[in-house]
Design a protein around this motif. Structure first.
Motif, PDB file in Angstrom:
ATOM      1  N   ARG A  28       0.836  -1.193   0.000  1.00  0.00           N
ATOM      2  CA  ARG A  28       0.000   0.000   0.000  1.00  0.00           C
ATOM      3  C   ARG A  28       0.874   1.248   0.000  1.00  0.00           C
ATOM      4  O   ARG A  28       0.554   2.246  -0.612  1.00  0.00           O
ATOM      5  CB  ARG A  28      -0.844   0.019   1.286  1.00  0.00           C
ATOM      6  CG  ARG A  28      -2.300  -0.023   1.081  1.00  0.00           C
ATOM      7  CD  ARG A  28      -3.138   0.018   2.355  1.00  0.00           C
ATOM      8  NE  ARG A  28      -2.481   0.222   3.622  1.00  0.00           N
ATOM      9  CZ  ARG A  28      -2.555   1.340   4.342  1.00  0.00           C
ATOM     10  NH1 ARG A  28      -3.240   2.360   3.909  1.00  0.00           N
ATOM     11  NH2 ARG A  28      -1.946   1.424   5.493  1.00  0.00           N
ATOM     12  N   ILE A  29       1.985   1.179   0.727  1.00  0.00           N
ATOM     13  CA  ILE A  29       2.892   2.311   0.857  1.00  0.00           C
ATOM     14  C   ILE A  29       4.321   1.795   0.702  1.00  0.00           C
ATOM     15  O   ILE A  29       4.686   0.781   1.292  1.00  0.00           O
ATOM     16  CB  ILE A  29       2.748   2.995   2.234  1.00  0.00           C
ATOM     17  CG1 ILE A  29       1.339   3.552   2.395  1.00  0.00           C
ATOM     18  CG2 ILE A  29       3.785   4.091   2.409  1.00  0.00           C
ATOM     19  CD1 ILE A  29       1.029   4.036   3.776  1.00  0.00           C
ATOM     20  N   GLY A  30       5.106   2.499  -0.095  1.00  0.00           N
ATOM     21  CA  GLY A  30       6.500   2.123  -0.264  1.00  0.00           C
ATOM     22  C   GLY A  30       7.412   3.249   0.174  1.00  0.00           C
ATOM     23  O   GLY A  30       7.098   4.428  -0.004  1.00  0.00           O
ATOM     24  N   LEU A  31       8.533   2.898   0.781  1.00  0.00           N
ATOM     25  CA  LEU A  31       9.549   3.869   1.186  1.00  0.00           C
ATOM     26  C   LEU A  31      10.827   3.580   0.411  1.00  0.00           C
ATOM     27  O   LEU A  31      11.199   2.423   0.247  1.00  0.00           O
ATOM     28  CB  LEU A  31       9.865   3.748   2.683  1.00  0.00           C
ATOM     29  CG  LEU A  31       8.726   3.996   3.656  1.00  0.00           C
ATOM     30  CD1 LEU A  31       9.179   3.682   5.070  1.00  0.00           C
ATOM     31  CD2 LEU A  31       8.265   5.432   3.565  1.00  0.00           C
ATOM     32  N   VAL A  32      11.463   4.630  -0.059  1.00  0.00           N
ATOM     33  CA  VAL A  32      12.765   4.491  -0.709  1.00  0.00           C
ATOM     34  C   VAL A  32      13.751   5.334   0.085  1.00  0.00           C
ATOM     35  O   VAL A  32      13.584   6.551   0.206  1.00  0.00           O
ATOM     36  CB  VAL A  32      12.724   4.982  -2.175  1.00  0.00           C
ATOM     37  CG1 VAL A  32      14.116   4.937  -2.780  1.00  0.00           C
ATOM     38  CG2 VAL A  32      11.760   4.144  -2.989  1.00  0.00           C
ATOM     39  N   LEU A  33      14.753   4.682   0.659  1.00  0.00           N
ATOM     40  CA  LEU A  33      15.791   5.389   1.394  1.00  0.00           C
ATOM     41  C   LEU A  33      16.837   5.859   0.387  1.00  0.00           C
ATOM     42  O   LEU A  33      17.478   5.050  -0.283  1.00  0.00           O
ATOM     43  CB  LEU A  33      16.433   4.472   2.439  1.00  0.00           C
ATOM     44  CG  LEU A  33      17.478   5.126   3.326  1.00  0.00           C
ATOM     45  CD1 LEU A  33      16.857   6.244   4.173  1.00  0.00           C
ATOM     46  CD2 LEU A  33      18.130   4.084   4.221  1.00  0.00           C
ATOM     47  N   ILE A  34      16.971   7.167   0.267  1.00  0.00           N
ATOM     48  CA  ILE A  34      17.901   7.751  -0.701  1.00  0.00           C
ATOM     49  C   ILE A  34      19.161   8.162   0.035  1.00  0.00           C
ATOM     50  O   ILE A  34      19.143   9.063   0.867  1.00  0.00           O
ATOM     51  CB  ILE A  34      17.276   8.956  -1.416  1.00  0.00           C
ATOM     52  CG1 ILE A  34      15.943   8.563  -2.040  1.00  0.00           C
ATOM     53  CG2 ILE A  34      18.230   9.503  -2.472  1.00  0.00           C
ATOM     54  CD1 ILE A  34      15.121   9.730  -2.495  1.00  0.00           C
ATOM     55  N   THR A  35      20.242   7.488  -0.277  1.00  0.00           N
ATOM     56  CA  THR A  35      21.535   7.719   0.364  1.00  0.00           C
ATOM     57  C   THR A  35      22.546   8.159  -0.694  1.00  0.00           C
ATOM     58  O   THR A  35      22.269   8.050  -1.897  1.00  0.00           O
ATOM     59  CB  THR A  35      22.041   6.418   1.009  1.00  0.00           C
ATOM     60  OG1 THR A  35      22.238   5.451  -0.031  1.00  0.00           O
ATOM     61  CG2 THR A  35      21.068   5.890   2.058  1.00  0.00           C
ATOM     62  N   PRO A  36      23.713   8.629  -0.273  1.00  0.00           N
ATOM     63  CA  PRO A  36      24.743   8.942  -1.265  1.00  0.00           C
ATOM     64  C   PRO A  36      25.064   7.736  -2.156  1.00  0.00           C
ATOM     65  O   PRO A  36      25.292   7.891  -3.348  1.00  0.00           O
ATOM     66  CB  PRO A  36      25.949   9.350  -0.406  1.00  0.00           C
ATOM     67  CG  PRO A  36      25.337   9.898   0.845  1.00  0.00           C
ATOM     68  CD  PRO A  36      24.126   9.031   1.081  1.00  0.00           C
ATOM     69  N   ALA A  37      25.049   6.531  -1.583  1.00  0.00           N
ATOM     70  CA  ALA A  37      25.346   5.319  -2.378  1.00  0.00           C
ATOM     71  C   ALA A  37      24.292   5.098  -3.460  1.00  0.00           C
ATOM     72  O   ALA A  37      24.632   4.734  -4.596  1.00  0.00           O
ATOM     73  CB  ALA A  37      25.430   4.099  -1.464  1.00  0.00           C
ATOM     74  N   LEU A  38      23.019   5.332  -3.151  1.00  0.00           N
ATOM     75  CA  LEU A  38      21.975   5.174  -4.168  1.00  0.00           C
ATOM     76  C   LEU A  38      22.155   6.210  -5.271  1.00  0.00           C
ATOM     77  O   LEU A  38      22.030   5.881  -6.459  1.00  0.00           O
ATOM     78  CB  LEU A  38      20.582   5.280  -3.556  1.00  0.00           C
ATOM     79  CG  LEU A  38      19.425   5.198  -4.561  1.00  0.00           C
ATOM     80  CD1 LEU A  38      19.425   3.855  -5.294  1.00  0.00           C
ATOM     81  CD2 LEU A  38      18.093   5.434  -3.879  1.00  0.00           C
ATOM     82  N   LEU A  39      22.470   7.444  -4.908  1.00  0.00           N
ATOM     83  CA  LEU A  39      22.679   8.471  -5.929  1.00  0.00           C
ATOM     84  C   LEU A  39      23.855   8.119  -6.836  1.00  0.00           C
ATOM     85  O   LEU A  39      23.774   8.302  -8.058  1.00  0.00           O
ATOM     86  CB  LEU A  39      22.889   9.846  -5.287  1.00  0.00           C
ATOM     87  CG  LEU A  39      21.667  10.461  -4.611  1.00  0.00           C
ATOM     88  CD1 LEU A  39      21.997  11.861  -4.103  1.00  0.00           C
ATOM     89  CD2 LEU A  39      20.460  10.494  -5.530  1.00  0.00           C
ATOM     90  N   ARG A  40      24.931   7.579  -6.265  1.00  0.00           N
ATOM     91  CA  ARG A  40      26.068   7.144  -7.094  1.00  0.00           C
ATOM     92  C   ARG A  40      25.642   6.023  -8.036  1.00  0.00           C
ATOM     93  O   ARG A  40      26.038   5.998  -9.200  1.00  0.00           O
ATOM     94  CB  ARG A  40      27.234   6.682  -6.218  1.00  0.00           C
ATOM     95  CG  ARG A  40      28.042   7.808  -5.614  1.00  0.00           C
ATOM     96  CD  ARG A  40      29.324   7.330  -4.978  1.00  0.00           C
ATOM     97  NE  ARG A  40      29.132   6.355  -3.916  1.00  0.00           N
ATOM     98  CZ  ARG A  40      28.857   6.651  -2.641  1.00  0.00           C
ATOM     99  NH1 ARG A  40      28.731   7.920  -2.273  1.00  0.00           N
ATOM    100  NH2 ARG A  40      28.704   5.704  -1.747  1.00  0.00           N
ATOM    101  N   ARG A  41      24.817   5.121  -7.540  1.00  0.00           N
ATOM    102  CA  ARG A  41      24.335   4.013  -8.365  1.00  0.00           C
ATOM    103  C   ARG A  41      23.492   4.535  -9.524  1.00  0.00           C
ATOM    104  O   ARG A  41      23.593   4.054 -10.646  1.00  0.00           O
ATOM    105  CB  ARG A  41      23.529   3.062  -7.488  1.00  0.00           C
ATOM    106  CG  ARG A  41      23.266   1.766  -8.123  1.00  0.00           C
ATOM    107  CD  ARG A  41      22.778   0.766  -7.118  1.00  0.00           C
ATOM    108  NE  ARG A  41      22.225  -0.315  -7.896  1.00  0.00           N
ATOM    109  CZ  ARG A  41      21.212  -1.027  -7.555  1.00  0.00           C
ATOM    110  NH1 ARG A  41      20.614  -0.821  -6.415  1.00  0.00           N
ATOM    111  NH2 ARG A  41      20.765  -1.974  -8.339  1.00  0.00           N
ATOM    112  N   ILE A  42      22.663   5.525  -9.259  1.00  0.00           N
ATOM    113  CA  ILE A  42      21.846   6.123 -10.326  1.00  0.00           C
ATOM    114  C   ILE A  42      22.757   6.800 -11.345  1.00  0.00           C
ATOM    115  O   ILE A  42      22.607   6.612 -12.546  1.00  0.00           O
ATOM    116  CB  ILE A  42      20.828   7.125  -9.740  1.00  0.00           C
ATOM    117  CG1 ILE A  42      19.776   6.388  -8.904  1.00  0.00           C
ATOM    118  CG2 ILE A  42      20.151   7.914 -10.860  1.00  0.00           C
ATOM    119  CD1 ILE A  42      18.892   7.313  -8.078  1.00  0.00           C
TER     120      ILE A  42
END
Length: 106
Positions: A28-42
């Motif tokens: 019903r609800i999703g959370l995405v934790l945005i960290t420096p590592a995720l931004l580098r991956r993007i």
């Protein structure tokens, strides 16, 4: 409430985004934790704009910025950075948990 956590629940060797999509389909609800590592991956192509677009098409997908600002997020992914979300730089973890709990109770 039940919690699905991608890093714990995705079997090694499985397509990451496909498994996340399956998990989100059941939520019903999703959370995405945005960290420096995720931004580098993007930035490095580990997560494509198409994949982000599919994730963000969910009505109740809430980004939680941790260790990054929304300005930094927007500079890497305007799609992700345009989403209304929460930030550990602005709110305590306790306040973030309360806001999420209030949303779940609706």
């Amino acid at each position: 409430m039940s919690v699905w956590f991608s890093e714990r629940d995705i079997i090694l060797g499985q397509p990451f985004m496909r498994e996340i999509d399956k998990g989100l389909a059941k939520t019903r609800i999703g959370l995405v934790l945005i960290t420096p590592a995720l931004l580098r991956r993007i930035e490095n192509g580990g997560v494509s704009e198409k994949e982000l677009s599919e994730l963000l098409s969910r009505d109740l997908l809430i980004p939680v910025a941790h260790g990054v600002t929304y300005e930094e997020i927007r500079s890497v992914s305007p799609l992700l950075g345009s989403r209304n979300g929460l930030s550990t730089g602005e709110d305590s973890m306790e306040d973030i948990a309360k806001k999420i709990a209030e949303l779940i109770a609706l």
